[in-house]
Structures are given as structure tokens and as C-alpha cells.
Design an enzyme around this catalytic site. Structure first.
Site, mmCIF file in Angstrom:
data_model
loop_
_atom_site.group_PDB
_atom_site.id
_atom_site.type_symbol
_atom_site.label_atom_id
_atom_site.label_comp_id
_atom_site.label_asym_id
_atom_site.label_seq_id
_atom_site.Cartn_x
_atom_site.Cartn_y
_atom_site.Cartn_z
ATOM 1 N N LYS A 1 15.607 -0.630 6.489
ATOM 2 C CA LYS A 1 14.258 -0.447 7.039
ATOM 3 C C LYS A 1 13.275 -0.972 6.013
ATOM 4 O O LYS A 1 13.377 -0.660 4.819
ATOM 5 C CB LYS A 1 14.020 1.063 7.265
ATOM 6 C CG LYS A 1 12.660 1.387 7.798
ATOM 7 C CD LYS A 1 12.647 1.408 9.311
ATOM 8 C CE LYS A 1 11.270 1.320 9.896
ATOM 9 N NZ LYS A 1 10.793 -0.048 10.188
ATOM 10 N N GLN B 1 11.941 -0.603 -1.825
ATOM 11 C CA GLN B 1 11.974 0.052 -0.512
ATOM 12 C C GLN B 1 13.118 1.066 -0.417
ATOM 13 O O GLN B 1 12.974 2.112 0.210
ATOM 14 C CB GLN B 1 12.146 -1.034 0.564
ATOM 15 C CG GLN B 1 11.876 -0.576 1.973
ATOM 16 C CD GLN B 1 10.390 -0.530 2.302
ATOM 17 O OE1 GLN B 1 9.671 -1.459 2.010
ATOM 18 N NE2 GLN B 1 9.942 0.551 2.905
ATOM 19 N N LYS C 1 11.948 4.148 -2.202
ATOM 20 C CA LYS C 1 10.813 4.713 -1.460
ATOM 21 C C LYS C 1 11.303 5.435 -0.208
ATOM 22 O O LYS C 1 10.916 6.558 0.069
ATOM 23 C CB LYS C 1 9.884 3.561 -1.062
ATOM 24 C CG LYS C 1 8.680 3.984 -0.272
ATOM 25 C CD LYS C 1 7.925 2.785 0.300
ATOM 26 C CE LYS C 1 7.588 1.765 -0.755
ATOM 27 N NZ LYS C 1 6.678 0.714 -0.249
ATOM 28 N N LYS D 1 13.906 -5.810 3.333
ATOM 29 C CA LYS D 1 12.597 -6.481 3.366
ATOM 30 C C LYS D 1 12.831 -7.905 3.821
ATOM 31 O O LYS D 1 13.922 -8.465 3.607
ATOM 32 C CB LYS D 1 11.965 -6.484 1.972
ATOM 33 C CG LYS D 1 10.470 -6.713 1.972
ATOM 34 C CD LYS D 1 9.670 -5.426 2.180
ATOM 35 C CE LYS D 1 8.210 -5.707 2.414
ATOM 36 N NZ LYS D 1 7.398 -4.478 2.453
ATOM 37 N N GLY E 1 5.874 -4.293 9.715
ATOM 38 C CA GLY E 1 4.877 -5.229 9.184
ATOM 39 C C GLY E 1 4.717 -5.111 7.674
ATOM 40 O O GLY E 1 5.235 -4.198 7.049
ATOM 41 N N ASP E 2 4.026 -6.063 7.112
ATOM 42 C CA ASP E 2 3.604 -6.047 5.695
ATOM 43 C C ASP E 2 2.456 -7.056 5.618
ATOM 44 O O ASP E 2 1.836 -7.366 6.656
ATOM 45 C CB ASP E 2 4.775 -6.416 4.769
ATOM 46 C CG ASP E 2 4.455 -6.187 3.289
ATOM 47 O OD1 ASP E 2 4.394 -5.029 2.862
ATOM 48 O OD2 ASP E 2 4.249 -7.175 2.543
ATOM 49 N N THR F 1 -0.129 4.069 5.899
ATOM 50 C CA THR F 1 0.034 3.743 4.477
ATOM 51 C C THR F 1 -1.232 4.119 3.707
ATOM 52 O O THR F 1 -1.171 4.768 2.646
ATOM 53 C CB THR F 1 0.364 2.256 4.293
ATOM 54 O OG1 THR F 1 1.478 1.944 5.124
ATOM 55 C CG2 THR F 1 0.710 1.940 2.850
ATOM 56 N N ASN G 1 -4.902 -3.962 6.154
ATOM 57 C CA ASN G 1 -4.482 -2.711 6.780
ATOM 58 C C ASN G 1 -4.561 -1.519 5.821
ATOM 59 O O ASN G 1 -5.175 -0.496 6.127
ATOM 60 C CB ASN G 1 -3.053 -2.898 7.314
ATOM 61 C CG ASN G 1 -2.449 -1.608 7.800
ATOM 62 O OD1 ASN G 1 -1.756 -0.926 7.071
ATOM 63 N ND2 ASN G 1 -2.750 -1.230 9.030
ATOM 64 N N SER H 1 6.846 4.923 10.229
ATOM 65 C CA SER H 1 7.790 4.034 10.926
ATOM 66 C C SER H 1 9.050 4.813 11.286
ATOM 67 O O SER H 1 9.609 4.650 12.380
ATOM 68 C CB SER H 1 8.176 2.849 10.033
ATOM 69 O OG SER H 1 7.223 1.813 10.144
HETATM 70 P P1 NDP Z 1 -2.746 -7.189 4.892
HETATM 71 O O1 NDP Z 1 -2.208 -8.536 5.132
HETATM 72 O O2 NDP Z 1 -3.287 -6.397 6.011
HETATM 73 O O3 NDP Z 1 -3.903 -7.241 3.769
HETATM 74 C C1 NDP Z 1 -3.634 -7.738 2.497
HETATM 75 C C2 NDP Z 1 -4.914 -7.741 1.689
HETATM 76 O O4 NDP Z 1 -4.614 -8.082 0.343
HETATM 77 C C3 NDP Z 1 -5.924 -8.770 2.167
HETATM 78 O O5 NDP Z 1 -7.224 -8.322 1.854
HETATM 79 C C4 NDP Z 1 -5.547 -10.005 1.346
HETATM 80 O O6 NDP Z 1 -6.598 -10.921 1.157
HETATM 81 C C5 NDP Z 1 -5.178 -9.371 0.020
HETATM 82 N N1 NDP Z 1 -4.188 -10.195 -0.667
HETATM 83 C C6 NDP Z 1 -2.968 -10.596 -0.199
HETATM 84 N N2 NDP Z 1 -2.345 -11.360 -1.090
HETATM 85 C C7 NDP Z 1 -3.178 -11.463 -2.141
HETATM 86 C C8 NDP Z 1 -3.110 -12.127 -3.383
HETATM 87 N N3 NDP Z 1 -2.025 -12.849 -3.724
HETATM 88 N N4 NDP Z 1 -4.158 -11.995 -4.246
HETATM 89 C C9 NDP Z 1 -5.250 -11.257 -3.900
HETATM 90 N N5 NDP Z 1 -5.371 -10.602 -2.726
HETATM 91 C C10 NDP Z 1 -4.362 -10.702 -1.865
HETATM 92 O O7 NDP Z 1 -1.563 -6.406 4.146
HETATM 93 P P2 NDP Z 1 -1.353 -4.835 3.965
HETATM 94 O O8 NDP Z 1 -2.660 -4.159 3.826
HETATM 95 O O9 NDP Z 1 -0.405 -4.382 4.989
HETATM 96 O O10 NDP Z 1 -0.568 -4.802 2.566
HETATM 97 C C11 NDP Z 1 -1.238 -4.638 1.309
HETATM 98 C C12 NDP Z 1 -0.247 -4.127 0.280
HETATM 99 O O11 NDP Z 1 0.284 -2.862 0.706
HETATM 100 C C13 NDP Z 1 0.972 -5.020 0.019
HETATM 101 O O12 NDP Z 1 1.356 -4.900 -1.346
HETATM 102 C C14 NDP Z 1 2.039 -4.379 0.892
HETATM 103 O O13 NDP Z 1 3.342 -4.682 0.442
HETATM 104 C C15 NDP Z 1 1.712 -2.915 0.688
HETATM 105 N N6 NDP Z 1 2.240 -2.007 1.694
HETATM 106 C C16 NDP Z 1 1.925 -2.181 3.018
HETATM 107 C C17 NDP Z 1 2.431 -1.302 3.948
HETATM 108 C C18 NDP Z 1 2.028 -1.357 5.386
HETATM 109 O O14 NDP Z 1 2.364 -0.422 6.112
HETATM 110 N N7 NDP Z 1 1.302 -2.365 5.832
HETATM 111 C C19 NDP Z 1 3.401 -0.237 3.576
HETATM 112 C C20 NDP Z 1 3.572 -0.098 2.138
HETATM 113 C C21 NDP Z 1 3.038 -0.976 1.259
HETATM 114 P P3 NDP Z 1 -6.598 -12.302 2.004
HETATM 115 O O15 NDP Z 1 -7.085 -11.910 3.357
HETATM 116 O O16 NDP Z 1 -7.527 -13.180 1.264
HETATM 117 O O17 NDP Z 1 -5.184 -12.800 1.995
#
Ligand code: NDP
Length: 454
Positions: A90, A111, A114, A126, A165-166, A209, A240, A385
Site C-alpha cells: 500500500k 511507507q 509508516k 510506492k 495518490g501522491d 494527511t 493537497n 486509505s
Molecule cells: P501535491 O502534488 O498536491 O502538492 C505538492 C506541493 O509541493 C506543490 O505545492 C508543489 O509545487 C510542491 N513541490 C513539489 N515538488 C517540489 C519540489 N521539488 N520543490 C519545491 N516544491 C515542490 O502533493 P501532496 O500535497 O500530495 O504531497 C506533498 C508531500 O506530502 C510529498 O512529500 C508527499 O510524498 C507527502 N505525502 C502525501 C500524502 C498524500 O496523501 N497526498 C501522504 C503522505 C505524504 P508545484 O505546484 O510548483 O509543483
């Protein structure tokens, strides 16, 4: 570094060259669990760390698709099925140009631990692709997702592997992938989480999250008899996790002064209130624009570009009490961590995966702040999830309040497990050690129970 850790890491690096993020994630865990390995030599006899750092299966595949101009494009797809000792694989799918094997192995490895902390029966995995959804039309994203699932469907299933998603994968992408799986297999089944509410999704999954990371911060503050009421918070990202972390901080009486994307960040002296947050959600979720536009719209805010090559990130250099890194890995370096401490930050709850480099983590631990590492603090997403999977199996839906209560209780339970494991190994208040040890022991014991194939 002990001889055991040095020797283990030398072998891991030789076997997995050019995967620095994977090395970083494993090293932190081996360092934490070396205390456990000393006390319990059976884990070494059963080669648990060696087995846990070797994926059960790695799937890499070609993803050909056609763009709107009729040109053929080719991306690379991946699924890392890391460990199934406590349940089916997962973990999320990431679509971002930076995606490679090493990054997905780091994420899959994290993961596993976690998921073990969530108390739910889920193994770890992943996946994703180096496809960049930015600037692509809906039709291009759909054709990519369909092609991606044309291969992935062979490897997943409701009792085998259930992606979510991620970064770059939200409801739209999950929908296109789900539709493709249903078409190929001719079955409607819970093979993905993060689904739409009309077709098997769970309430609170999009929020989980971000909400979870804030619940975790509230638990940490509770150990000092404090709450989030009146606290100033730095949040990075505007996707997100950042959006719903902001919403829950507002619910609990805190003030959010920053948000960012990969181009830069905004600082709002008046704070991001609900109206401004709704505007950000609309901007980002409709993929209409960049966070810089926030400063054009709201006069209380300034926008500062972020130079990825600079020696520090100015977002982390503001007076505040709490920080919620919620963008991506390695977004807080040692200097940033020092800046946070010098600005009065004493709570860091990681919404993102591994956002702090090891030297930065050292700074937090040395200063004895309340530091919740991602594998504990952001486990709320995968936890809900897991609840989505339960609802799909029962063909039933829980209400918003029911799911939120379950999420809140899971975050409390993860917090308690971290505290107890850290205390048992002589490091009270060290959530890094606590999370790594508590997650490791559950997976390790299950692997031993199941013999060498476990
Ligand atoms: P989204 O795609 O919804 O948002 C990602 C955000 O981070 C955007 O604002 C994006 O900016 C920015 N970002 C992405 N890559 C970079 C980078 N290389 N440098 C600077 N900014 C960056 O993703 P999520 O919110 O879902 O995920 C954010 C983090 O949370 C990740 O580390 C993910 O692994 C982690 N996470 C997410 C979960 C989930 O349920 N969604 C669960 C657990 C952890 P831009 O729009 O410019 O790309």
C-alpha cells in the site's frame, strides 16, 4: 556511526548505487534500530534489515502515450512492492519529472514503517512515473494514466497491492486509472484509494494527511500542556497536504503565514484565513496558476522566489512557533533547521516525506524541540486509505465525523507508540527513534513469524 551501521551502509550503497535518497532513508532507520539489534540478536540472525531494505519486487515499465499534437511520448513507470509482512502493498503513486528508482525506493521503504505505525494491516509500496502533469491537457493526462494502468493492472489487486495518490496524483488521475482497470478486468473493486465519493471513495481521504500532521503536532504540544491556539505556523507547499494542514491549523486556532510552490513562497502578515485558503484551493486544484498570484490578490502578502541552489530557503527564516513542511523531500537543510530554531520554532510536524536532511534532523534533536518525522506525522493519509479499503470491503460508507474520529484516534495511537518506544530505548521525546523502532519491530516480528519468505 557504529561499525555495524557503517558496514551495513557500505554494502547497501555498493548494491544500490546512485540512489542517495534511498541511502538516506535506510541509514536513518539502521541508526535508530541498531539499539534494538543489539538487544535482540535474532533480528540479525534472520537478516531482517537486509531483507527489509531489498524490495520484494520492482516493476519498471515503458509508458507510451500520444500528446495533443499527435506525437508519441515515452515515460518510465515504476511500482516498488517493498514489503508485505503485515498486509498487501500500500502506498502512493507520484507523477513528477524528478521521479526515479532511488526516490521511489526511499518512499517505499518509509511507507513500510509508516503503515506499520497506523495499526492497520497494510504492507508498503510506492510507484509513479517521471511524467510531468504540469502544462498537460486533461486529455493528455488521461491518455498517460490509461497507458500507465495498461501495465500496472497486472501487478495490483484488492488483496495484493492498492496504490493511492501522491505528488501530482489526485482525484483526476485516480479516476482515469480506476476507469482503465475496470475496463480491462471487468470488475469494480477497491484497487486504488483516493477514489471519488460517488464510486467508492472515503470522506476525509483528501483531508487526511494534512489533518493528521496537525493532530500529531497537537499531541506533541499536549506533552507540554500546550495547544495550537494562537500559534504562528509556517507551512510549505500549496498542494493537497499543505491545504488541509492549513485548514486544520485554522480549526485549532493557529495562524498560517506562509505557503509555497516550487517557484517561491508567500508570507502573509495577516495570516491565511478561510477565505484566502478557499482562493488558494481554487487556484491550485483547478490548476489555474502559481502561488505568486496570492501576493497580487492579497495586499497583506509578499512573494519571494525560491532559488533551489541557494544555501538556505527564506521560507524557514521567519518568526514562528510551528513548522509544517508539506511540499517535498529535503526541503529543510541544516541552515534552514538552524534558522527555524533561531526564529523560535519549537514544533516541526512533517506533512511531506523526509523533508528534512539528516543534518537538519540532528539540529532539531539537539535542541530538543517537538519534532515529528514524516513517517509518523503524515501517516494519516495512508491510515484513511486503509479505512477506505475497509469501507470498500464492507460495501458501506462511514460518515465524515466517524472517519475523522478514527483518523484522530489513529494519530493519537501513533504518537503514543512513538513515545513508548523512545522511552523504552532510553531516548524520551525522540520521535525519530520512537517511530523507527515501533514500526521496525512490528514488521520484523511478522517477518520472523512467516519464515524466510515473510
Ligand atoms: P501535491 O502534488 O498536491 O502538492 C505538492 C506541493 O509541493 C506543490 O505545492 C508543489 O509545487 C510542491 N513541490 C513539489 N515538488 C517540489 C519540489 N521539488 N520543490 C519545491 N516544491 C515542490 O502533493 P501532496 O500535497 O500530495 O504531497 C506533498 C508531500 O506530502 C510529498 O512529500 C508527499 O510524498 C507527502 N505525502 C502525501 C500524502 C498524500 O496523501 N497526498 C501522504 C503522505 C505524504 P508545484 O505546484 O510548483 O509543483
Amino acid at each position: 556511526m557504529s561499525d555495524f551501521v557503517a558496514d551495513f551502509m557500505a554494502k547497501l550503497k555498493a548494491k544500490n548505487p546512485a540512489e542517495p535518497e534511498f541511502h538516506q532513508a535506510v541509514q536513518e532507520v539502521v541508526e535508530s534500530v541498531s539499539l534494538v539489534l543489539e538487544k535482540h540478536p535474532e533480528y540479525n540472525t534472520h537478516k531482517i534489515m537486509e531483507r527489509m531494505s531489498e524490495p520484494e519486487r520492482v516493476i519498471m515499465f515503458r509508458v507510451p502515450w500520444m500528446d495533443d499534437q499527435g506525437n508519441v511520448q515515452v515515460n518510465r513507470g515504476f511500482r516498488i512492492e517493498m514489503n508485505s509482512a503485515i498486509g498487501p502493498y500500500k502506498g502512493g503513486l507520484r507523477l513528477h519529472p524528478s521521479v526515479n528508482l532511488g526516490i521511489l525506493k526511499f518512499l517505499a521503504f518509509e511507507q513500510v514503517l509508516k503503515n506499520a505505525l497506523t495499526t492497520l494491516p497494510m504492507g508498503g509500496g510506492k510507484g509513479g512515473s517521471d511524467f510531468d502533469p504540469k502544462g498537460k491537457s486533461d486529455n493528455e493526462v488521461m491518455r498517460f494514466c490509461q497507458s500507465f494502468m495498461m501495465e500496472l493492472y497486472r501487478h495490483i489487486g484488492p488483496n495484493t497491492d492498492i496504490p493511492a495518490g501522491d505528488i501530482g496524483v489526485g482525484g483526476r488521475e485516480i479516476g482515469y486509472m480506476f476507469g482503465t482497470y475496470k475496463k480491462i478486468r471487468n470488475e469494480f473493486t477497491g484497487i486504488l484509494t483516493g477514489k471519488g465519493l460517488n464510486w467508492g471513495g472515503s470522506l476525509i481521504r483528501p483531508e487526511a494527511t494534512g489533518y493528521g500532521a496537525v493532530y500529531f503536532a497537537a499531541e506533541m504540544l499536549g506533552t507540554r500542556g500546550e495547544t495550537l491556539e494562537g500559534k504562528t505556523c509556517l507551512v510549505s507547499g500549496s498542494g493537497n497536504v499543505a491545504q488541509y494542514a492549513t485548514e486544520k491549523i485554522l480549526d485549532l486556532g493557529g495562524k498560517v503565514v506562509t505557503l509555497s510552490d516550487s517557484g517561491g513562497y508567500i508570507y502573509d502578515t495577516d495570516g491565511v484565513d478561510r477565505e484566502k485558503l478557499a482562493w488558494v484551493m481554487d487556484l491550485k486544484n483547478a490548476r489555474r496558476g502559481r502561488i505568486s498570484e496570492y501576493a497580487d490578490k492579497f495586499s497583506s502578502a509578499t512573494y519571494t522566489p525560491i532559488d533551489a541552489g541557494a544555501d538556505s530557503n527564506p521560507l524557514w527564516d521567519h518568526k514562528a512557533d510551528c513548522a509544517f513542511p508539506s511540499a517535498t523531500q529535503n526541503e529543510i537543510n541544516k541552515k534552514d533547521a538552524e534558522n527555524l530554531i533561531n526564529n523560535g520554532v519549537y514544533v516541526v510536524s512533517e506533512g511531506a516525506n523526509m523533508p528534512t536532511v539528516p543534518d537538519g534532523v540532528e539540529v532539531f534533536l539537539k535542541n530538543k524541540i517537538l519534532y515529528g518525522p514524516g513517517k509518523a506525522a503524515n501517516a494519516g493519509g495512508v491510515a484513511v486509505s486503509g479505512l477506505e479499503m475497509s469501507q470498500n470491503s464492507m460495501r458501506y460508507s462511514w460518515s465524515r465525523e466517524e472517519v475523522d474520529n478514527k483518523l484522530h484516534n489513529i494519530m493519537k495511537s501513533i504518537h503514543k507508540s512513538c513515545i513508548e518506544a523512545a522511552e523504552a530505548y532510553g531516548a524520551p521525546g525522540n520521535y525519530v527513534l520512537g517511530a523507527n523502532i515501533a514500526g521496525f519491530k512490528k514488521v520484523a516480528d511478522s517477518m520472523i513469524d512467516q519464515g524466510v519468505f515473510g
